[in-house]
Design a protein around this motif. Structure first.
Motif, PDB file in Angstrom:
ATOM      1  N   LEU A 113       0.808  -1.217   0.000  1.00  0.00           N
ATOM      2  CA  LEU A 113       0.000   0.000   0.000  1.00  0.00           C
ATOM      3  C   LEU A 113       0.843   1.269   0.000  1.00  0.00           C
ATOM      4  O   LEU A 113       0.295   2.360  -0.105  1.00  0.00           O
ATOM      5  CB  LEU A 113      -0.917   0.005   1.236  1.00  0.00           C
ATOM      6  N   SER A 114       2.153   1.130   0.109  1.00  0.00           N
ATOM      7  CA  SER A 114       3.014   2.315   0.142  1.00  0.00           C
ATOM      8  C   SER A 114       3.346   2.830  -1.250  1.00  0.00           C
ATOM      9  O   SER A 114       3.845   3.954  -1.394  1.00  0.00           O
ATOM     10  CB  SER A 114       4.313   1.997   0.882  1.00  0.00           C
ATOM     11  N   HIS A 115       3.097   2.040  -2.295  1.00  0.00           N
ATOM     12  CA  HIS A 115       3.405   2.469  -3.648  1.00  0.00           C
ATOM     13  C   HIS A 115       2.397   3.519  -4.114  1.00  0.00           C
ATOM     14  O   HIS A 115       1.215   3.440  -3.795  1.00  0.00           O
ATOM     15  CB  HIS A 115       3.387   1.262  -4.595  1.00  0.00           C
ATOM     16  N   ARG A 116       2.889   4.503  -4.889  1.00  0.00           N
ATOM     17  CA  ARG A 116       2.031   5.563  -5.427  1.00  0.00           C
ATOM     18  C   ARG A 116       2.262   5.659  -6.935  1.00  0.00           C
ATOM     19  O   ARG A 116       3.365   5.440  -7.435  1.00  0.00           O
ATOM     20  CB  ARG A 116       2.328   6.910  -4.776  1.00  0.00           C
ATOM     21  N   VAL A 117       1.223   6.022  -7.670  1.00  0.00           N
ATOM     22  CA  VAL A 117       1.336   6.183  -9.122  1.00  0.00           C
ATOM     23  C   VAL A 117       2.175   7.412  -9.443  1.00  0.00           C
ATOM     24  O   VAL A 117       3.096   7.370 -10.256  1.00  0.00           O
ATOM     25  CB  VAL A 117      -0.062   6.301  -9.757  1.00  0.00           C
ATOM     26  N   GLN A 118       1.838   8.552  -8.820  1.00  0.00           N
ATOM     27  CA  GLN A 118       2.565   9.808  -9.010  1.00  0.00           C
ATOM     28  C   GLN A 118       2.751  10.108 -10.493  1.00  0.00           C
ATOM     29  O   GLN A 118       3.868  10.274 -10.990  1.00  0.00           O
ATOM     30  CB  GLN A 118       3.913   9.773  -8.290  1.00  0.00           C
ATOM     31  N   LEU A 119       1.646  10.191 -11.194  1.00  0.00           N
ATOM     32  CA  LEU A 119       1.676  10.414 -12.639  1.00  0.00           C
ATOM     33  C   LEU A 119       2.060  11.863 -12.935  1.00  0.00           C
ATOM     34  O   LEU A 119       1.395  12.790 -12.474  1.00  0.00           O
ATOM     35  CB  LEU A 119       0.304  10.083 -13.228  1.00  0.00           C
ATOM     36  N   PRO A 120       3.141  12.096 -13.702  1.00  0.00           N
ATOM     37  CA  PRO A 120       3.537  13.473 -13.999  1.00  0.00           C
ATOM     38  C   PRO A 120       2.698  14.073 -15.124  1.00  0.00           C
ATOM     39  O   PRO A 120       1.931  13.371 -15.788  1.00  0.00           O
ATOM     40  CB  PRO A 120       5.004  13.316 -14.430  1.00  0.00           C
ATOM     41  N   GLY A 121       2.881  15.356 -15.342  1.00  0.00           N
ATOM     42  CA  GLY A 121       2.189  16.018 -16.436  1.00  0.00           C
ATOM     43  C   GLY A 121       1.043  16.878 -15.970  1.00  0.00           C
ATOM     44  O   GLY A 121       0.731  16.968 -14.779  1.00  0.00           O
ATOM     45  N   ARG A 122       0.422  17.533 -16.943  1.00  0.00           N
ATOM     46  CA  ARG A 122      -0.702  18.418 -16.637  1.00  0.00           C
ATOM     47  C   ARG A 122      -1.967  17.616 -16.358  1.00  0.00           C
ATOM     48  O   ARG A 122      -2.060  16.437 -16.663  1.00  0.00           O
ATOM     49  CB  ARG A 122      -0.927  19.392 -17.791  1.00  0.00           C
ATOM     50  N   LYS A 123      -2.949  18.304 -15.821  1.00  0.00           N
ATOM     51  CA  LYS A 123      -4.179  17.654 -15.390  1.00  0.00           C
ATOM     52  C   LYS A 123      -5.010  17.200 -16.581  1.00  0.00           C
ATOM     53  O   LYS A 123      -5.266  17.962 -17.508  1.00  0.00           O
ATOM     54  CB  LYS A 123      -4.990  18.619 -14.516  1.00  0.00           C
ATOM     55  N   ASP A 124      -5.404  15.945 -16.576  1.00  0.00           N
ATOM     56  CA  ASP A 124      -6.371  15.405 -17.521  1.00  0.00           C
ATOM     57  C   ASP A 124      -7.101  14.249 -16.841  1.00  0.00           C
ATOM     58  O   ASP A 124      -6.968  14.056 -15.628  1.00  0.00           O
ATOM     59  CB  ASP A 124      -5.698  14.964 -18.826  1.00  0.00           C
TER      60      ASP A 124
END
Length: 373
Positions: A113-124
């Motif tokens: 549960l400690s892993h995160r996606v942390q998707l970079p870039g602008r909001k979509d």
């Protein structure tokens, strides 16, 4: 759920891109046929040599078709290959965020549960989904950690009275001359504590599951009932109780909200000054909510220590009277009941010592009395 293997989304999008290009190309060729080739004569026509600017034979439809058809087929074949290759690349780039989210979901399923996606870039849309998933994982990780601490603490708290009972029984068995009445009294006290702890755990579980019937509740009436019930305890500890406020209507479980109010007032009495302490209980109405506030005198607290008081089995041991130490779940139950009623709980240390606890719950609009006078 077991599912049969099917086409991947990337492959489906690739076929969609290629099909769209083929359709667009076919429509373009059809437009050429409809708006150009159909007007070309199907027989040879000689032009007047005196016409300018060109001379010679006007093109025939069959000749143009012989020239146009192979090139049109070549264009369609190129569009098919270009659509498949380009669609595969574009679909892969578009679905890359979804692949990362799927990987994080699988890791969470396996217990990480400690892993995160942390998707970079602008909001979509994909990044909104990734951020929402990260927030869910953060809350879930905190909840699991809290439940693990709670389970460990509960096991420790339940093991203590059982160990004491076993020790008392061993003493009584090995020493027949020991005072049986004393052993019975101590066993009674230990069992009472274990029963109280078990009932508190069951109440905490019930509030967590929100398995209760909601009904109109007036917090001011619950304050009156709680203060009357605990008046003798307050006198015993030399604590004065002052209650005031307005009619505060909300919706929820009357039994749970009474338990919440009783726990707050009880804690305010027990965790107080040794002598000449005071407790203030007030109710108030805000535009969209009702507020129950309990303040008490006592030793000075830091904001950090005050925030930890709502955790299960957290006690201010230096401020507890030995005869009313409780089981360490008083404010934990208050917090759980408040959250089950979609409310907020705020603990603020008082500058003069003691603490101010504020419970804010959604307000219920007062019903209009339409009965004749």
């Amino acid at each position: 759920m077991d599912r049969q293997a099917g086409l991947s989304v990337r492959f489906k999008l690739t076929l969609s891109y290629a099909g769209f290009l083929m359709l667009a190309g076919g429509l373009l060729l059809a437009a050429v046929w409809v708006f150009l080739l159909r007007y070309v004569p199907d027989r040879a026509m000689l032009k007047n040599p005196d016409d300018k600017p060109t001379n010679g034979v006007f093109p025939v439809r069959s000749v143009l078709l012989d020239v146009f058809a192979p090139r049109a087929a070549a264009v369609l074949a190129f569009l098919l290959v270009f659509g498949l290759v380009g669609g595969w690349i574009l679909a892969g780039r578009m679905l890359a965020p979804l692949t990362r989210i799927t990987g994080a979901t699988r890791m969470a399923t396996n217990g990480s549960l400690s892993h995160r996606v942390q998707l970079p870039g602008r909001k979509d849309e994909f990044r909104e989904l990734a951020d929402a998933f990260d927030a869910m994982l953060e809350r879930l990780e905190a909840h699991v950690a809290e439940q693990q601490r709670f389970a460990a603490n509960a096991s420790h708290e339940l093991r203590t009275p059982l160990a004491i009972s076993k020790a008392l029984l061993d003493v009584a068995r090995t020493d027949p001359s020991h005072d049986a009445g004393e052993v019975i009294d101590r066993l009674h006290a230990v069992n009472t504590r274990a029963i109280n702890l078990t009932e508190a755990l069951l109440l905490l579980s019930r509030a967590n599951q929100r398995s209760f019937t909601r009904e109109p509740v007036d917090l001011s009436l619950l304050v009156e009932e709680a203060t009357e019930t605990l008046f003798a305890l307050a006198e015993k500890h030399g604590v004065t109780i002052e209650s005031s406020g307005d009619i505060t209507r909300t919706t929820g479980s009357q039994a749970l909200l009474l338990q919440l109010t009783t726990n707050l007032v009880h804690n305010a009495i027990v965790h107080n000054l040794p002598d000449r302490g005071a407790v203030w209980v007030t109710t108030g109405v805000r535009p969209q909510s009702v507020v129950l506030t309990v303040e008490n005198t006592g030793e000075k607290l830091t904001p950090e220590s005050a925030s930890r008081l709502t955790e299960p089995f957290q006690r201010g041991t230096e401020r507890i009277h030995a005869d009313h130490a409780g089981v360490g779940l008083g404010l934990a139950i208050v917090k759980t009941i408040t959250q089950a009623h979609d409310g907020t709980l705020t603990l603020t240390p008082r500058s003069d010592g003691g603490i101010r606890i504020c419970v804010e719950l959604p307000a219920t609009a007062p019903s209009l009395d339409t009965s004749p006078a």
